[in-house]
Design a protein around this motif. Structure first.
Motif, PDB file in Angstrom:
ATOM      1  N   ILE A   1       1.041  -1.534   0.045  1.00  0.00           N
ATOM      2  CA  ILE A   1       0.064  -0.092  -0.021  1.00  0.00           C
ATOM      3  C   ILE A   1       0.978   1.514   0.006  1.00  0.00           C
ATOM      4  O   ILE A   1       0.705   2.330  -0.826  1.00  0.00           O
ATOM      5  CB  ILE A   1      -0.990  -0.364   1.293  1.00  0.00           C
ATOM      6  CG1 ILE A   1      -2.115  -1.166   1.013  1.00  0.00           C
ATOM      7  CG2 ILE A   1      -1.240   1.016   0.863  1.00  0.00           C
ATOM      8  CD1 ILE A   1      -3.388  -1.455   0.307  1.00  0.00           C
ATOM      9  N   GLY A   2       1.753   1.476   1.287  1.00  0.00           N
ATOM     10  CA  GLY A   2       2.624   2.382   0.927  1.00  0.00           C
ATOM     11  C   GLY A   2       3.289   3.226  -0.515  1.00  0.00           C
ATOM     12  O   GLY A   2       3.804   3.907  -0.844  1.00  0.00           O
ATOM     13  N   GLY A   3       4.127   1.764  -0.663  1.00  0.00           N
ATOM     14  CA  GLY A   3       5.391   1.549  -2.275  1.00  0.00           C
ATOM     15  C   GLY A   3       4.234   1.977  -3.041  1.00  0.00           C
ATOM     16  O   GLY A   3       4.830   3.187  -4.124  1.00  0.00           O
TER      17      GLY A   3
ATOM     18  N   PHE B   1      -1.866   1.479  -8.335  1.00  0.00           N
ATOM     19  CA  PHE B   1      -3.879   1.698  -8.657  1.00  0.00           C
ATOM     20  C   PHE B   1      -4.627   0.033  -8.206  1.00  0.00           C
ATOM     21  O   PHE B   1      -5.036  -0.058  -7.216  1.00  0.00           O
ATOM     22  CB  PHE B   1      -4.064   2.386  -9.315  1.00  0.00           C
ATOM     23  CG  PHE B   1      -5.945   2.025  -9.241  1.00  0.00           C
ATOM     24  CD1 PHE B   1      -6.609   3.055  -7.943  1.00  0.00           C
ATOM     25  CD2 PHE B   1      -6.242   2.117 -10.185  1.00  0.00           C
ATOM     26  CE1 PHE B   1      -7.902   2.659  -7.695  1.00  0.00           C
ATOM     27  CE2 PHE B   1      -8.447   1.782  -9.640  1.00  0.00           C
ATOM     28  CZ  PHE B   1      -8.352   1.964  -8.247  1.00  0.00           C
ATOM     29  N   VAL B   2      -3.756  -0.406  -9.487  1.00  0.00           N
ATOM     30  CA  VAL B   2      -4.105  -2.080  -9.331  1.00  0.00           C
ATOM     31  C   VAL B   2      -4.171  -2.541  -8.211  1.00  0.00           C
ATOM     32  O   VAL B   2      -4.114  -4.102  -7.879  1.00  0.00           O
ATOM     33  CB  VAL B   2      -4.248  -2.474 -10.912  1.00  0.00           C
ATOM     34  CG1 VAL B   2      -4.707  -3.879 -10.853  1.00  0.00           C
ATOM     35  CG2 VAL B   2      -5.101  -1.384 -11.501  1.00  0.00           C
ATOM     36  N   ASP B   3      -2.533  -2.744  -8.351  1.00  0.00           N
ATOM     37  CA  ASP B   3      -1.432  -3.539  -6.994  1.00  0.00           C
ATOM     38  C   ASP B   3      -2.239  -3.502  -6.008  1.00  0.00           C
ATOM     39  O   ASP B   3      -2.549  -4.113  -5.211  1.00  0.00           O
ATOM     40  CB  ASP B   3      -0.657  -3.117  -6.627  1.00  0.00           C
ATOM     41  CG  ASP B   3       0.143  -4.245  -7.918  1.00  0.00           C
ATOM     42  OD1 ASP B   3      -0.249  -4.985  -8.846  1.00  0.00           O
ATOM     43  OD2 ASP B   3       1.569  -3.628  -8.687  1.00  0.00           O
ATOM     44  N   VAL B   4      -2.668  -1.761  -4.900  1.00  0.00           N
ATOM     45  CA  VAL B   4      -3.614  -1.119  -4.667  1.00  0.00           C
ATOM     46  C   VAL B   4      -4.376  -2.071  -4.367  1.00  0.00           C
ATOM     47  O   VAL B   4      -4.808  -2.516  -3.063  1.00  0.00           O
ATOM     48  CB  VAL B   4      -3.417  -0.127  -3.783  1.00  0.00           C
ATOM     49  CG1 VAL B   4      -5.094   0.296  -3.006  1.00  0.00           C
ATOM     50  CG2 VAL B   4      -2.138   0.644  -3.992  1.00  0.00           C
ATOM     51  N   CYS B   5      -5.686  -2.629  -4.993  1.00  0.00           N
ATOM     52  CA  CYS B   5      -6.489  -2.865  -5.444  1.00  0.00           C
ATOM     53  C   CYS B   5      -5.689  -4.307  -5.355  1.00  0.00           C
ATOM     54  O   CYS B   5      -7.279  -5.834  -4.308  1.00  0.00           O
ATOM     55  CB  CYS B   5      -8.046  -2.210  -6.696  1.00  0.00           C
ATOM     56  SG  CYS B   5      -7.830  -0.743  -6.453  1.00  0.00           S
TER      57      CYS B   5
END
Length: 304
Positions: A39-41, A68-72
Motif C-alpha cells: 500500500i505504501g509503495g 492503483f491496480v496493485d493496491v486494489c
C-alpha cells in the motif's frame, strides 16, 4: 473446520492455513508487513505521478494505473486473510465470497492487460522513436485502459455468474481466499460442464491474449535493438525494458505454474498464490523506482 450444522450458516469456510496453526503468527506478520509495504509503495508511486508534471507521459500514466491496480489487488485478499489469522474466524458469506471472486478476477486480469499495454508502449518507443508521441499519446493510452477495464469486468461477471449458479456439494474452500479453481472443485458432478466449456474457450482468449501480445512485442523489440550499431544504444534500449520484463516474468511464471498444471496440491497452491497476490504487488514499486531515473528524480524533488 466444517460449517455449523444448525442451518444458520449458508456461506463457505476458508481453511486458509488452519492445518499449520504454529505458523499463524509468522504468517500474520508476513501478510501485515507485505500489505503495508504494498500500500505504501504503490501509493507513493501514484502520488508522485499525479503531483509531478514531468511524469505525465503515457509510460508513467500506465505505471500509475498499475500501482492503483496493485493496491486494489492486495486489498481484496490480505485484509480478509489477516482477519482470519487473528480471530480464527474462517467463515465467509456466499455474497462475500463471490464478490471477492469477481473483484479478484477483474483486478488480476487488469494487471495482465496493463502489462500488455506497457509492452506496446515500449515497442512504440524503441521501434518507432520519431513517431512515438503520435502513436502512444495520452488519448490512446486512456482508450486502451478503458477498453481493458470493460473487457475484464465482462470476463469476471461471466465467470462469477456461472460459478455462483452451480450447486456446491461442499462448502470448505482449501485456500485463504475465494479463487476460481478451488470454487469450481466444490461443484457437484455434472453441474460444471458449462463452466468448463467457458474456461477452455473464452478463458484462454482473455488470459493468453495479453501474454501473446507481450511476447510478440518483445520479439519485435529484440529484432529492432539488434539492428542498432552502437552497443551503448543497444544497452540503453534493453535497460528501458528491464523493469517491465522483470514484472512480466515474475507475474506470469507464478500464474502459469498455479493455474495450468494437473493435479493441484493445495499447500503448494497457497504458497504460489502468496507470490503473485502478495509478493508481486509489494515488489512492483521497488522494481520500477530502483531502475527508473525519472522516478528517482521526482523523489528527490519532492524531498527537497
Amino acid at each position: 473446520m466444517e460449517p455449523p450444522k444448525n442451518g444458520t450458516f449458508t456461506g463457505f469456510v476458508l481453511l486458509g492455513f488452519s492445518e499449520t496453526p504454529h505458523l499463524v503468527y509468522p504468517l500474520f506478520c508476513f501478510f501485515f508487513t507485505a500489505y503495508v509495504l504494498s500500500i505504501g509503495g504503490n501509493t507513493i508511486i501514484s502520488m508522485l505521478i499525479i503531483s509531478q508534471p514531468q511524469l505525465h507521459t503515457p509510460m508513467f500514466i500506465l505505471m500509475g494505473n498499475l500501482a492503483f491496480v496493485d493496491v486494489c489487488f492486495t486489498s481484496i485478499i490480505i485484509p480478509r486473510a489477516l482477519y482470519s489469522l487473528l480471530s480464527g474466524d474462517t467463515h465467509i458469506s456466499i455474497h462475500g465470497c463471490f464478490a471477492q471472486l469477481f473483484l479478484f478476477l477483474a483486478v488480476g486480469n487488469m494487471d495482465s492487460f496493463l502489462l500488455a499495454i506497457m509492452a506496446f508502449d515500449r515497442y512504440s518507443a524503441i521501434c518507432f522513436p520519431l513517431h512515438y508521441l503520435n502513436i502512444m499519446n495520452k488519448r490512446t493510452c486512456l482508450c486502451l485502459v478503458i477498453i481493458s477495464w470493460v473487457i475484464v469486468f465482462l470476463h469476471s461477471t461471466l465467470y462469477t455468474v456461472l460459478t455462483s449458479s452451480q450447486s456446491h456439494c461442499s462448502r470448505v474452500i482449501h485456500h485463504f481466499f475465494c479463487d476460481l479453481p478451488v470454487i469450481m472443485l466444490l461443484a457437484c458432478s455434472g453441474t460444471s460442464d458449462t463452466v468448463q466449456r467457458v474456461v477452455f474457450t473464452e478463458g484462454p482468449i482473455v488470459v493468453f491474449g495479453p501474454v501473446l501480445f507481450i511476447l510478440g512485442s518483445y520479439i519485435l523489440i529484440i529484432r529492432a535493438v539488434l539492428t542498432l550499431k552502437s552497443s551503448q544504444r543497444r544497452w540503453k534500449a534493453f535497460s528501458t525494458c528491464a523493469s517491465h520484463l522483470t514484472m512480466v516474468v515474475l507475474f506470469y511464471s507464478t500464474i502459469l505454474l498455479l493455474y495450468f498444471r494437473p493435479n493441484p496440491i493445495y499447500t503448494f497452491d497457497r504458497a504460489i498464490s502468496m507470490v503473485y497476490s502478495i509478493a508481486t504487488p509489494m515488489l512492483n514499486p521497488f522494481i520500477y523506482s530502483l531502475r527508473n531515473k525519472e522516478i528517482k528524480s521526482a523523489v528527490k524533488r519532492v524531498v527537497k
